[in-house]
Design a protein around this motif. Structure first.
Motif, PDB file in Angstrom:
ATOM      1  N   PRO A   1       0.831  -1.203   0.000  1.00 54.32           N
ATOM      2  CA  PRO A   1       0.000   0.000   0.000  1.00 54.32           C
ATOM      3  C   PRO A   1       0.865   1.254   0.000  1.00 54.32           C
ATOM      4  CG  PRO A   1       0.149  -0.874   2.218  1.00 54.32           C
ATOM      5  CD  PRO A   1       0.881  -1.854   1.327  1.00 54.32           C
ATOM      6  N   ASP A   2       0.297   2.339  -0.472  1.00 55.67           N
ATOM      7  CA  ASP A   2       0.957   3.631  -0.340  1.00 55.67           C
ATOM      8  C   ASP A   2       0.408   4.275   0.920  1.00 55.67           C
ATOM      9  OD1 ASP A   2       2.255   6.009  -0.584  1.00 55.67           O
ATOM     10  OD2 ASP A   2       0.974   6.795  -2.163  1.00 55.67           O
ATOM     11  N   LEU A   3       1.223   4.286   1.971  1.00 54.15           N
ATOM     12  CA  LEU A   3       0.809   4.937   3.205  1.00 54.15           C
ATOM     13  C   LEU A   3       1.067   6.437   3.043  1.00 54.15           C
ATOM     14  CD1 LEU A   3       2.393   2.403   5.725  1.00 54.15           C
ATOM     15  CD2 LEU A   3       0.041   2.442   4.857  1.00 54.15           C
ATOM     16  N   PRO A   4       0.040   7.235   2.873  1.00 52.72           N
ATOM     17  CA  PRO A   4       0.231   8.651   2.534  1.00 52.72           C
ATOM     18  C   PRO A   4       1.116   9.395   3.521  1.00 52.72           C
ATOM     19  CG  PRO A   4      -2.059   8.022   2.218  1.00 52.72           C
ATOM     20  CD  PRO A   4      -1.386   6.869   2.897  1.00 52.72           C
ATOM     21  N   ARG A   5       0.980   9.101   4.802  1.00 55.40           N
ATOM     22  CA  ARG A   5       1.785   9.805   5.804  1.00 55.40           C
ATOM     23  C   ARG A   5       3.258   9.494   5.618  1.00 55.40           C
ATOM     24  NH1 ARG A   5       3.236  14.056   8.518  1.00 55.40           N
ATOM     25  NH2 ARG A   5       4.079  13.641  10.591  1.00 55.40           N
ATOM     26  N   VAL A   6       3.590   8.228   5.377  1.00 57.94           N
ATOM     27  CA  VAL A   6       4.984   7.831   5.188  1.00 57.94           C
ATOM     28  C   VAL A   6       5.541   8.461   3.916  1.00 57.94           C
ATOM     29  CG1 VAL A   6       6.522   5.873   4.788  1.00 57.94           C
ATOM     30  CG2 VAL A   6       4.662   5.680   6.458  1.00 57.94           C
ATOM     31  N   THR A   7       4.786   8.371   2.830  1.00 57.47           N
ATOM     32  CA  THR A   7       5.235   8.948   1.564  1.00 57.47           C
ATOM     33  C   THR A   7       5.468  10.448   1.698  1.00 57.47           C
ATOM     34  OG1 THR A   7       4.064   7.238   0.316  1.00 57.47           O
ATOM     35  CG2 THR A   7       4.641   9.245  -0.870  1.00 57.47           C
ATOM     36  N   ALA A   8       4.575  11.127   2.397  1.00 60.63           N
ATOM     37  CA  ALA A   8       4.728  12.573   2.580  1.00 60.63           C
ATOM     38  C   ALA A   8       5.987  12.899   3.373  1.00 60.63           C
ATOM     39  CB  ALA A   8       3.491  13.142   3.280  1.00 60.63           C
ATOM     40  N   LEU A   9       6.279  12.125   4.400  1.00 64.11           N
ATOM     41  CA  LEU A   9       7.478  12.359   5.205  1.00 64.11           C
ATOM     42  C   LEU A   9       8.744  12.146   4.370  1.00 64.11           C
ATOM     43  CD1 LEU A   9       6.404  10.630   8.532  1.00 64.11           C
ATOM     44  CD2 LEU A   9       6.911  13.064   8.251  1.00 64.11           C
ATOM     45  N   ILE A  10       8.732  11.120   3.532  1.00 60.79           N
ATOM     46  CA  ILE A  10       9.900  10.855   2.687  1.00 60.79           C
ATOM     47  C   ILE A  10      10.092  11.980   1.674  1.00 60.79           C
ATOM     48  CG2 ILE A  10      10.863   9.314   0.936  1.00 60.79           C
ATOM     49  CD1 ILE A  10       9.462   6.997   2.436  1.00 60.79           C
TER      50      ILE A  10
ATOM     51  N   ASP B   1       9.128  15.017   1.907  1.00 60.71           N
ATOM     52  CA  ASP B   1       9.549  16.223   2.608  1.00 60.71           C
ATOM     53  C   ASP B   1      11.035  16.168   2.953  1.00 60.71           C
ATOM     54  OD1 ASP B   1       8.926  18.765   3.983  1.00 60.71           O
ATOM     55  OD2 ASP B   1       9.386  17.636   5.797  1.00 60.71           O
ATOM     56  N   ALA B   2      11.516  14.998   3.394  1.00 64.35           N
ATOM     57  CA  ALA B   2      12.942  14.851   3.702  1.00 64.35           C
ATOM     58  C   ALA B   2      13.793  15.039   2.451  1.00 64.35           C
ATOM     59  CB  ALA B   2      13.200  13.477   4.326  1.00 64.35           C
TER      60      ALA B   2
ATOM     61  N   GLY C   1      18.013  10.231  -3.266  1.00 67.22           N
ATOM     62  CA  GLY C   1      17.073   9.121  -3.290  1.00 67.22           C
ATOM     63  C   GLY C   1      16.895   8.499  -1.926  1.00 67.22           C
ATOM     64  N   VAL C   2      15.830   7.734  -1.777  1.00 63.32           N
ATOM     65  CA  VAL C   2      15.506   7.043  -0.526  1.00 63.32           C
ATOM     66  C   VAL C   2      14.860   5.706  -0.879  1.00 63.32           C
ATOM     67  CG1 VAL C   2      13.979   7.030   1.496  1.00 63.32           C
ATOM     68  CG2 VAL C   2      15.205   9.129   0.884  1.00 63.32           C
ATOM     69  N   ALA C   3      15.197   4.674  -0.109  1.00 59.98           N
ATOM     70  CA  ALA C   3      14.459   3.416  -0.144  1.00 59.98           C
ATOM     71  C   ALA C   3      13.842   3.209   1.231  1.00 59.98           C
ATOM     72  CB  ALA C   3      15.371   2.241  -0.495  1.00 59.98           C
ATOM     73  N   ALA C   4      12.567   2.876   1.260  1.00 58.18           N
ATOM     74  CA  ALA C   4      11.866   2.628   2.517  1.00 58.18           C
ATOM     75  C   ALA C   4      11.053   1.351   2.376  1.00 58.18           C
ATOM     76  CB  ALA C   4      10.964   3.802   2.872  1.00 58.18           C
ATOM     77  N   ILE C   5      11.343   0.378   3.230  1.00 55.10           N
ATOM     78  CA  ILE C   5      10.722  -0.945   3.121  1.00 55.10           C
ATOM     79  C   ILE C   5      10.285  -1.378   4.513  1.00 55.10           C
ATOM     80  CG2 ILE C   5      11.072  -3.355   2.459  1.00 55.10           C
ATOM     81  CD1 ILE C   5      13.453  -2.245   0.704  1.00 55.10           C
TER      82      ILE C   5
ATOM     83  N   ILE D   1      18.309  12.008  10.730  1.00 56.30           N
ATOM     84  CA  ILE D   1      17.877  11.167  11.852  1.00 56.30           C
ATOM     85  C   ILE D   1      16.485  11.532  12.351  1.00 56.30           C
ATOM     86  CG2 ILE D   1      19.099  12.594  13.568  1.00 56.30           C
ATOM     87  CD1 ILE D   1      19.571   9.940  15.104  1.00 56.30           C
ATOM     88  N   ASP D   2      16.174  12.832  12.440  1.00 58.46           N
ATOM     89  CA  ASP D   2      14.833  13.213  12.895  1.00 58.46           C
ATOM     90  C   ASP D   2      13.769  12.754  11.899  1.00 58.46           C
ATOM     91  OD1 ASP D   2      15.921  14.397  15.127  1.00 58.46           O
ATOM     92  OD2 ASP D   2      15.900  16.423  14.304  1.00 58.46           O
ATOM     93  N   ASP D   3      14.070  12.835  10.608  1.00 55.25           N
ATOM     94  CA  ASP D   3      13.140  12.364   9.584  1.00 55.25           C
ATOM     95  C   ASP D   3      12.962  10.858   9.683  1.00 55.25           C
ATOM     96  OD1 ASP D   3      12.992  14.955   7.689  1.00 55.25           O
ATOM     97  OD2 ASP D   3      15.070  14.634   8.298  1.00 55.25           O
ATOM     98  N   TRP D   4      14.056  10.138   9.866  1.00 58.95           N
ATOM     99  CA  TRP D   4      13.986   8.681   9.965  1.00 58.95           C
ATOM    100  C   TRP D   4      13.151   8.263  11.172  1.00 58.95           C
ATOM    101  CZ3 TRP D   4      14.952   9.346   5.554  1.00 58.95           C
ATOM    102  CH2 TRP D   4      15.812   8.657   4.724  1.00 58.95           C
TER     103      TRP D   4
END
Length: 347
Positions: free
Chosen positions: A34-43, A45-46, A54-58, A330-333
């Motif tokens: 799923p696309d979790l909108p909150r997670v995608t927005a945080l990424i 923004d970072a 680039g970023v990978a988030a799993i 780190i704060d974003d993570w």
């Protein structure tokens, strides 16, 4: 998506056969993600604020893909220097040999024939792998010059000055793990990278690029793609069982690995980001520590921004990868980890 189809898709991405995707747009590899909108927005923004390439988030909860997104120039096959996230994988190699009976965590430098007398003789493999050996807390760049290989570190043991009493001081560094790697090479009859390929990488089907490079030693030199590290992390989360259900490592090594080794030892040297960590096991931080020493939440953040994490109470596995500096993101993570934890089902 069947595993064979997914591997073909990953190979196509790695080979550049697919059209480039726009910066800050998630590319879900698994259609069940799923696309979790909150997670995608945080990424996003970072990426915008820190000008990340680039970023990978799993994230997985049990066998369910909770989230898998690739942004910018990081795809599933992008090789990344993971810095201190290497320590967790190094610990896994050591524990694989422990599981085979080739090493013991209570094996001393004297047992290994490396030091015969004095306080160093009683230093154990567990202390080497948990930064409590009191061997010098040399940084990675000086370490590359003085102890560029496990054999070089072991050969200079007698010249090293202890920084305290073994077992009574915690100093986060890499020299002790270089010595532990030499003990592994002796026990396994091969160099470190060959042991890694034989014990972990080849059975998991990791890419040829996934290996230790020529810098920063065993404690910081692993190169891995998001797909490589995801497979490693899920092997740990499943306590030694691979995706196809076959057991690669014995289950009983994981509670031992995930047990705090610091205890009451004085913390002499550690990264600023580790101030909230409650302990350290065999190659990984204990973000949380129970009264008996068990670590239900474990992680191994790296200097360049890779942060693998397992919350066993929620059966939640998270992997964040970036080519940056941990202090920058780190704060974003931490916000992304919190958002993913909130999206997971209660433990």
């Amino acid at each position: 998506m069947p595993m064979q189809s997914r591997r073909l898709f990953l190979s196509s991405l790695a080979a550049g056969l697919l059209l480039p995707f726009p910066t800050a747009v998630a590319l879900p590899v698994d259609p069940t993600s799923p696309d979790l909108p909150r997670v995608t927005a945080l990424i996003k923004d970072a990426i915008r604020r820190h000008r990340l390439d680039g970023v990978a988030a799993i994230a997985h909860q049990g066998e369910r893909v909770l989230y898998r997104g690739y942004f910018g120039d990081i795809g599933p096959g992008t090789a990344i220097d993971v810095a201190s996230a290497s320590k967790w994988v190094a610990g896994l190699v050591i524990m694989a040999l422990v599981g085979q009976g080739r090493l013991r965590l209570d094996m001393t430098l004297a047992d290994a024939g490396l030091v015969s007398t004095g306080p160093k003789a009683g230093i154990t493999l567990a202390q080497l792998m948990s930064h409590t050996s009191a061997l010098p807390d040399t940084g990675p760049f000086w370490q590359d010059r003085r102890y560029p290989t496990p054999q070089a570190a072991a050969a200079k043991l007698t010249d090293m000055d202890l920084i305290g009493e073994p077992g009574q001081v915690f100093a986060y560094a890499g020299v002790s793990m270089e010595v532990a790697a030499f003990m592994a090479e002796q026990a396994g009859g091969a160099d470190w990278n060959s042991l890694f390929r034989r014990l972990i990488a080849d059975p998991l089907g990791l890419s040829p690029a996934c290996r230790w490079g020529d810098r920063w030693g065993v404690a910081g030199g692993l190169i891995a793609s998001p797909d490589d590290f995801e497979r490693i992390l899920l092997l740990i989360a499943r306590q030694g069982v691979m995706a196809d259900g076959q057991r690669l490592l014995p289950a009983d090594i994981f509670p031992v690995m995930e047990h705090d080794q610091i205890g009451d030892a004085r913390r002499k040297q550690q990264p600023n980001a580790a101030a909230a960590m409650q302990g350290y096991g065999i190659g990984m931080w204990c973000e949380q520590r129970e009264a008996g020493g068990a670590c239900p939440t474990i992680s191994s953040p790296g200097y360049f921004g890779t942060w693998p994490r397992i919350d066993r109470s929620r059966d939640l596995t998270i992997l964040l990868m970036v080519k940056s500096r941990l202090r920058t993101v780190i704060d974003d993570w931490q916000a992304i980890i919190q958002a993913l934890s909130s999206a997971a089902a209660p433990g």
